[in-house]
Design a protein around this motif. Structure first.
Motif, short mmCIF file in Angstrom:
data_model
loop_
_atom_site.label_atom_id
_atom_site.label_comp_id
_atom_site.label_asym_id
_atom_site.label_seq_id
_atom_site.Cartn_x
_atom_site.Cartn_y
_atom_site.Cartn_z
N GLY A 112 0.81 -1.21 0.00
CA GLY A 112 0.00 0.00 0.00
C GLY A 112 0.84 1.26 0.00
O GLY A 112 0.53 2.24 -0.70
N SER A 146 2.27 1.98 -3.34
CA SER A 146 1.28 2.40 -4.34
C SER A 146 1.05 3.91 -4.35
O SER A 146 0.44 4.43 -5.29
CB SER A 146 -0.05 1.69 -4.08
N ALA A 149 -2.55 5.29 1.11
CA ALA A 149 -2.26 3.86 0.93
C ALA A 149 -3.43 2.98 1.33
O ALA A 149 -3.50 1.82 0.92
CB ALA A 149 -1.03 3.48 1.74
N ARG A 204 -6.37 2.87 0.33
CA ARG A 204 -7.14 2.36 -0.81
C ARG A 204 -6.60 1.03 -1.30
O ARG A 204 -7.35 0.17 -1.77
CB ARG A 204 -7.12 3.39 -1.95
N SER A 205 -5.29 0.85 -1.18
CA SER A 205 -4.68 -0.42 -1.60
C SER A 205 -4.58 -1.42 -0.45
O SER A 205 -4.47 -2.62 -0.69
CB SER A 205 -3.27 -0.16 -2.16
N ILE A 206 -4.63 -0.93 0.78
CA ILE A 206 -4.48 -1.81 1.93
C ILE A 206 -5.79 -2.49 2.31
O ILE A 206 -5.81 -3.67 2.68
CB ILE A 206 -3.91 -1.02 3.13
N GLU A 224 -14.25 -0.11 1.68
CA GLU A 224 -13.60 0.12 0.39
C GLU A 224 -14.23 1.31 -0.33
O GLU A 224 -13.53 2.12 -0.94
CB GLU A 224 -13.68 -1.13 -0.47
#
Length: 282
Positions: free
Chosen positions: A170, A173, A201, A203-205, A271
Motif C-alpha cells: 500500500g 502504491s 495507501a 485504498r490499496s491496503i 472500500e
C-alpha cells in the motif's frame, strides 16, 4: 467542349419501415443456466430433506450458551490478532522501506521465517515453550502461557508477516510526487507517513486486509488443537458427548458463514469510503 454531368448520390432519407433488430440467440447459455439452476435446486432439496443432517438438532444448539461463548471467544481472538498483527506488520513494513540495511534485513528475515512455517507448527512450539526454555530470566515458563495466550502470540506473529507485505504494498502504491510535495513543505518523516502516505495507501491496503480478516476468522479454528474453547472446539465438546457430529459441525459452519458475510459487507463499505473521489467507488 461539352461539360460532363456527374450524378451525385441522393442524400434523401430512405423510405419504408426501419430495419428490425434481431436479438442474438444464446440458446447454449440459457440451457447451461437452466441446468445449473436445476442442479442447485436438487442439491438444496436433498440437503433440506435429508434427515441425516438433523436440522432439529442444529436449531437446538445454534444459540446454546456454550456455542455462543465459543463464538464470542472467536470474535475476540480475531479482533485482537488483527489489531496486534497489523500494528507489528506496519512497523515491519516501515523497517523494510528504511534506508537502514539492518532494519531491512530484520524485516525480511521475519517475513521469510514466519511465512515459511505452518501456523500449526508455530502454535505447537509456543505451546511447548516451557520444554525448550524452562526458565527465562529466572521466570518459570512451564505454566506461564495458557492456551489463549499461546493462541494470541502464535496467530499475531503469523499474521504480522502477511500484514507487513500488505502495508508495504500500500505504501509503495502512493505516488512519489505526493511524498516529494510533503518534503518540500518541510514535513518530517513521521508526519509524512501518518498524514500523507498511510491515508492514501489505505485504498490499496483495505481489500487485502479485509481478506486477511476473513481468513483470520476462519483460521482461528486451528487453535482448537491446543484446547482453546473457540467456536469449533465448543461444538466438538458437545458432539464428543452426544455423538451428533454432523449437526454440530453444521452449527459451527453456519456461524462462520454468517459472520463472514457480515464482515464481507463491512469490507465493501470501507472500500467505498476510501475510494471516494477516485472513480473506484461502487
Amino acid at each position: 467542349m461539352s461539360a460532363t454531368l456527374v450524378k451525385t448520390p441522393s442524400t434523401a432519407p430512405p423510405t419504408g419501415p426501419p430495419p428490425r433488430v434481431v436479438p442474438t440467440r444464446r440458446a447454449g447459455q440459457w440451457t447451461a443456466a437452466t441446468v445449473v439452476l436445476v442442479l442447485l435446486g436438487l442439491g438444496l432439496v436433498s440437503v433440506v430433506r435429508n434427515k441425516a443432517f438433523q436440522w432439529d438438532v442444529v436449531a437446538q444448539y445454534f444459540t446454546s450458551a456454550s456455542v455462543l461463548r465459543g463464538l464470542g471467544l472467536t470474535l475476540w481472538l480475531t479482533a485482537l490478532v488483527m489489531a496486534l498483527g497489523f500494528a507489528l506488520g506496519t512497523l515491519l513494513a516501515v523497517f523494510r522501506l528504511s534506508a537502514n540495511p539492518v532494519l531491512r534485513a530484520v524485516s525480511w528475515g521475519y517475513k521469510w521465517f514466519f511465512r515459511s512455517t505452518p501456523i500449526l507448527v508455530q502454535l505447537l512450539f509456543w505451546f511447548n515453550i516451557g520444554v525448550l526454555y524452562p526458565t527465562v530470566l529466572g521466570v518459570n515458563t512451564v505454566n506461564l502461557l495458557g492456551p489463549v495466550a499461546v493462541a494470541v502470540i502464535g496467530l499475531t506473529l503469523h499474521e504480522a508477516a502477511y500484514a507487513a507485505e500488505v502495508v508495504r504494498g500500500g505504501i509503495l502504491s502512493v505516488d512519489r510526487g505526493q511524498i516529494e510535495a510533503a518534503q518540500s513543505l518541510g514535513l518530517g518523516r513521521r508526519r509524512r507517513l501518518t498524514r500523507i502516505v498511510l491515508p492514501q495507501a489505505m485504498r490499496s491496503i483495505v481489500p487485502p486486509a479485509g481478506n486477511m480478516l476473513i481468513g483470520t476468522l476462519k483460521g482461528t479454528s486451528i487453535v482448537s488443537v491446543i484446547a482453546v474453547q473457540d467456536l469449533l472446539y465448543s461444538t466438538q465438546l458437545i458432539y464428543h458427548r452426544t455423538y451428533e457430529v454432523v449437526p454440530l459441525l453444521l452449527v459451527a459452519t453456519l456461524w462462520y458463514v454468517a459472520v463472514t458475510s457480515v464482515l464481507s459487507l463491512g469490507q465493501h463499505y470501507v472500500e467505498r469510503y476510501y475510494a471516494r473521489g477516485t472513480g473506484g467507488a461502487r
